[in-house]
Design an enzyme around this catalytic site. Structure first.
Site, PDB file in Angstrom:
ATOM      1  N   ASP A  38      -8.058  13.180  10.870  1.00 33.11           N
ATOM      2  CA  ASP A  38      -8.529  12.897   9.516  1.00 33.11           C
ATOM      3  C   ASP A  38     -10.038  13.010   9.350  1.00 33.11           C
ATOM      4  OD1 ASP A  38      -6.362  12.274   7.925  1.00 33.11           O
ATOM      5  OD2 ASP A  38      -6.180  10.275   8.772  1.00 33.11           O
TER       6      ASP A  38
HETATM    7  C1  BGC Z   1     -10.345   6.586  10.260  1.00 31.51           C
HETATM    8  C2  BGC Z   1      -9.128   7.361  10.518  1.00 31.51           C
HETATM    9  C3  BGC Z   1      -8.322   7.392   9.272  1.00 31.51           C
HETATM   10  C4  BGC Z   1      -9.137   7.953   8.150  1.00 31.51           C
HETATM   11  C5  BGC Z   1      -8.406   8.111   6.842  1.00 31.51           C
HETATM   12  C6  BGC Z   1     -11.050   7.103   9.064  1.00 31.51           C
HETATM   13  O1  BGC Z   1     -12.112   6.293   8.791  1.00 31.51           O
HETATM   14  O2  BGC Z   1     -11.162   6.643  11.377  1.00 31.51           O
HETATM   15  O3  BGC Z   1      -8.454   6.800  11.581  1.00 31.51           O
HETATM   16  O4  BGC Z   1      -7.201   8.133   9.475  1.00 31.51           O
HETATM   17  O5  BGC Z   1     -10.236   7.147   7.946  1.00 31.51           O
HETATM   18  O6  BGC Z   1      -8.038   6.907   6.286  1.00 31.51           O
HETATM   19  O1  IFM Z   2      -3.677  11.439  12.224  1.00 30.61           O
HETATM   20  C1  IFM Z   2      -4.348  10.326  11.745  1.00 30.61           C
HETATM   21  C2  IFM Z   2      -3.339   9.408  11.124  1.00 30.61           C
HETATM   22  O2  IFM Z   2      -2.653  10.029  10.082  1.00 30.61           O
HETATM   23  C3  IFM Z   2      -3.988   8.149  10.643  1.00 30.61           C
HETATM   24  N1  IFM Z   2      -4.755   7.511  11.661  1.00 30.61           N
HETATM   25  C4  IFM Z   2      -5.722   8.371  12.315  1.00 30.61           C
HETATM   26  C5  IFM Z   2      -5.122   9.649  12.832  1.00 30.61           C
HETATM   27  C6  IFM Z   2      -6.208  10.540  13.429  1.00 30.61           C
HETATM   28  O3  IFM Z   2      -7.252  10.765  12.546  1.00 30.61           O
END
Ligand code: BGC
Ligand code: IFM
Length: 811
Positions: A483
């Protein structure tokens, strides 16, 4: 250091002190009524949706931590204490918390009183039961007072935490006998209410928080308990609570048990305004009556235990490694159920009001769950597919209650569509139920756009087929699985979806990871087409997947490992050409598990590079070297301090990909080493460093660059649970469901020894014995099914057989 121990016979983790490094929680509820329950009785309850139907209140980010829950206060003379230690924190003479499968028992002693609480959600009822037993362990008769306590949430947890100017005036309750009904907003928008009751006459009650606690007091110091006298307050607005007072006389050695029920009731109300706030109590009374006898509670508890025993029959192993067995047989499968139910909505780190059901998350969670209850997996696949757009892209998240896509987050995460192929394929391999492909499923929840599920999968596949960048690799969109890798954020079209542009004019960042997915799930998509005799489509997909292999080996190969991506300016990400972030874990794991570069040697080289550059004693880091400064062209990834989260943390979710990849090239020692490093049961001994619950996976462990290397964060809701179960059950122990039947192809460490397995698959229970006389890491020399030598390693599926014995000789 440990703070408890595993009791495998009872399938429990036993916590021996309330002072765990962080709250160590459990989940109660299997279907739609859920409670988060910590080892000190913190937590909250909701029905179906932690945002929209929250029954009890919980304050995240509170000080002291985990303050707020369902409490019992015992007043014994001048001493006030809680069986779960919090919130009064009176030192206990003895404390034990047992988190089991869908229930938690806490037993503690103070002075001459022993208290035991057992909390669980019965299988098919929308309530939580708590059985509280008080025992006088002394030699003199005693009089103690027991106070219960819950704080109601005004159902919408988001609004409840913000809209005080309204909410402090809407709270309404009603008390009848021992039952406290919470009916806020029933006079207008709601067709439901909550209630809290106990199966005995009470000596008083309170429903107004201020009356119970007293002005300027906290949960640790309620005036009502101090004075030993409930005020029978009926709240009018402010903060509604539910509290009972029960005066308990106990002869020496005597025990008394009370059953508390916290429930949710939904009623038919076409014309809500006709009877403003007169609730129909029937559904509540039905459950209150059902559970008024202890025997009924014990029966429901026994049913819950049987339920789990039966579910777990789907996969049980007996090996020489006790920790492996307890994770595979109990805790990993348990966590798979929880992640399936919760997706990323409600944990101690997900507030229940943010992310609901993640598209990619739920698809992946299903991979570790489908063998447990395939029918629920089927329903989930159809729900998820209904949030897809007609072009194959998808809402990234949806709300559990409404099942509608979240428009604030929108779409544009280009890995999402392929995960739908992944979970549908897993479901059909598990069940053989190809009829799901014909199910008519709406696009964007619009029934007029309904098409067969297979058409959804085609659009998923073709979304990637058509969205390619300058190197012919898949466009990444807003981000892929990672993400935080936002490679288009600094392009000429920041924030815009690439769909509005052709590849040469819009954001063009590309993902090698999605390319790996396209190969793996493109082939699984082809298999599905073959099953339903769509042979042309199958060949088309296979050809496209094969072409992608070449594209990856060309533009996606960096010499010693796979490149991660190309940014919006077509610069490499995750390459030795980069200043920081030269190697990323995701394409190494996923490309190899997709079979890319196995023949040409790139696979082995990539995995060797992972070991050399990314490995630590606590697991494999996501990238190296960590970003030490913020790279605006990469987005959120470099916003984290080095060693945390996606910036060089050990992001547990992708460790199993590398472990599976190792099994693909036959290195059982290394596959198991990776499995072991992040596996909770193996790090139980260092709980003071790891800090989160030693019975479940956490999303992340701090990497080598972090000051707190080895410390875990964000336990419970992580795709790690499902992927690890896939890894250990299907690749290490090697029982993989194919369309033709179960394949048995273990890849284990040398010296792992023989093992046995029971696997319930479709209508058949397989009793599998694996012997390894030559101590090889991989390879099946012979397979016997019911004593007969059968060629290959796929047990031909025979629907008429309910049991079969299988012997596998490795070599
Ligand atoms: C986090 C991710 C998450 C993303 C979207 C980021 O700040 O590190 O783990 O998936 O936000 O919500
Ligand atoms: O792949 C994502 C997931 O959808 C939500 N938590 C963090 C993961 C890696 O960024």
């Amino acid at each position: 250091m440990k703070f408890g121990f595993f009791d495998d016979n009872n399938r429990e983790y036993v916590i021996t002190t309330p002072k765990t490094p962080l709250p160590w929680i459990n989940y109660l509820g299997c279907n739609d009524f859920f409670t988060l329950y910590s080892n000190t009785c913190g937590g909250y309850t909701f029905y179906k949706d932690a945002k929209l139907l929250r029954l009890t209140r919980y304050r995240y980010n509170n000080v002291p931590t985990d303050n707020g829950g369902k409490y019992f206060y015992i007043k014994d003379g001048d001493t006030v204490w809680n069986p779960g230690w919090q919130p009064v924190k009176t030192e206990l003479d003895n404390y034990e918390c047992r988190h089991g499968m869908g229930y938690t028992t806490i037993t503690s002693n103070k002075g001459d009183i022993k208290a035991t609480t057992l909390a669980f959600v019965p299988l098919n009822d929308t309530c939580e039961l708590t059985k509280v037993t008080l025992t006088n362990t002394g030699s003199a008769d005693k009089e103690v007072k027991l106070f219960s306590f819950v704080e109601w949430c005004l159902f919408n947890a988001d609004d409840d935490s913000r809209n005080f100017q309204r909410n402090l005036s809407t709270g309404e309750v009603e008390v009848v006998g021992s039952t406290i009904y919470h009916k806020t907003e029933y006079r207008e928008r709601r067709n439901h209410y909550a209630y809290f009751s106990v199966n005995t006459e009470v000596d008083g009650f309170d429903t107004n928080r201020d009356a119970f606690l007293g002005a300027y007091r906290g949960f640790d110091d309620p005036v009502v308990v101090e004075e030993g006298k409930a005020t029978n307050s009926i709240t009018s607005g402010w903060s509604p609570i539910g509290s009972h007072q029960i005066n308990v006389s106990l002869k020496a050695g005597e025990s008394k048990t009370f059953v508390f029920i916290l429930g949710y009731a939904e009623v038919d109300r076409d014309k809500k305004w006709e009877a403003p706030n007169v609730i129909n109590k029937e559904p509540a009374l039905a459950l209150i009556n059902k559970y008024k006898d202890e025997a009924a509670v014990d029966k429901a508890f026994a049913e819950l235990k049987d339920y789990w025993t039966n579910l777990f029959k789907a996969y049980q192993v007996k090996s020489s490694d006790e920790k492996l067995d307890r994770m595979v047989n109990i805790w990993n499968q348990y966590q798979c159920m929880i992640t399936f139910n919760m997706s990323r909505s409600a944990s101690y780190y997900e507030s229940g009001i943010g992310r609901g059901m993640g598209f990619r998350d739920s698809c992946q969670d299903l991979l570790g769950f489908v063998h447990l209850i395939p029918e629920r997996a089927r329903e989930r696949i159809l729900d998820i597919a209904a949030t897809q757009f007609p072009d194959g892209s998808a809402y990234h998240q949806y709300q559990p209650l409404t099942k509608k896509g979240n428009a604030d987050i929108g779409s544009g995460f280009n890995d999402d569509p392929l995960w739908l192929v992944a979970c549908t394929s897993a479901y059909i391999r598990e069940t053989g139920d190809v009829s799901i492909l014909d199910e008519m499923v709406p696009f964007n929840n619009d029934e007029s756009l309904a098409r067969p599920l297979l058409e959804h999968l085609k659009r998923s596949f073709d979304f990637i087929t058509n969205a390619r960048g300058p190197h012919n690799l898949p466009l990444i969109g807003r981000a892929d699985w990672n993400d935080c890798l936002n490679l288009n954020c600094f392009s000429e079209h920041p924030g815009e979806s690439f769909q509005t542009f052709g590849p040469s004019e819009g954001p063009v960042a590309e993902s090698v990871f999605i390319a790996g997915m396209y190969v793996k799930y493109g082939r699984e998509y082809a298999d599905l087409n073959e099953l339903v005799v769509n042979n042309d489509e199958a060949s088309r997909a296979r050809k496209l997947a094969d072409e992608m292999v070449d594209i990856v080996l060309d533009a996606g190969w960096d010499g010693e490992w796979f490149v991660r991506a190309y940014d919006a300016n077509s610069n490499k990400v995750g390459s030795k050409e980069c200043e920081e972030g030269q190697i990323y874990i995701e394409p190494q794991g996923f490309c190899v598990l997709a079979g890319i570069g196995v023949e040409g040697g790139q696979a082995k080289q990539a995995l060797d590079s992972v070991k050399e550059k990314l490995d630590t004693k606590y697991g494999v880091m996501i990238l190296q070297p960590a970003y030490t400064k913020y790279h605006v062209e990469l987005g959120e990834v470099s916003s984290y301090p080095p060693g945390y989260k996606e910036n060089a943390g050990i992001f547990c979710h992708n460790n199993p990909w590398v472990s599976i990849a190792e099994t693909v090239i036959g290195r059982g020692d290394r596959a198991f080493e990776i499995y072991r490093k992040t596996c909770p049961a193996y790090v139980e001994e260092i709980s003071e460093i790891h800090r989160t619950e030693p019975y479940v996976y956490s999303q992340m462990v701090a990497g080598a660059d972090a000051p707190r290397h080895g410390e875990a964060k964000n336990s419970w809701l992580t795709g790690t649970a499902a992927w690890t179960f896939v890894n250990v059950s299907q690749h290490i122990l090697g029982v993989y469901p194919t369309h033709k039947g179960l394949q048995v192809n273990p890849c284990v460490p040398k010296g792992f020894g023989d093992f046995t397995l029971t696997r319930k698959y479709r209508n058949t229970t397989y009793n599998i014995e694996v012997v390894n006389p030559d101590n090889v890491e991989k390879g099946v020399k012979e397979m016997y099914v019911n004593g007969n030598l059968v060629s290959g390693n796929i047990i031909p599926y025979d629907a008429s057989q309910t049991e079969a014995s299988v012997k596998i000789v490795m070599g």
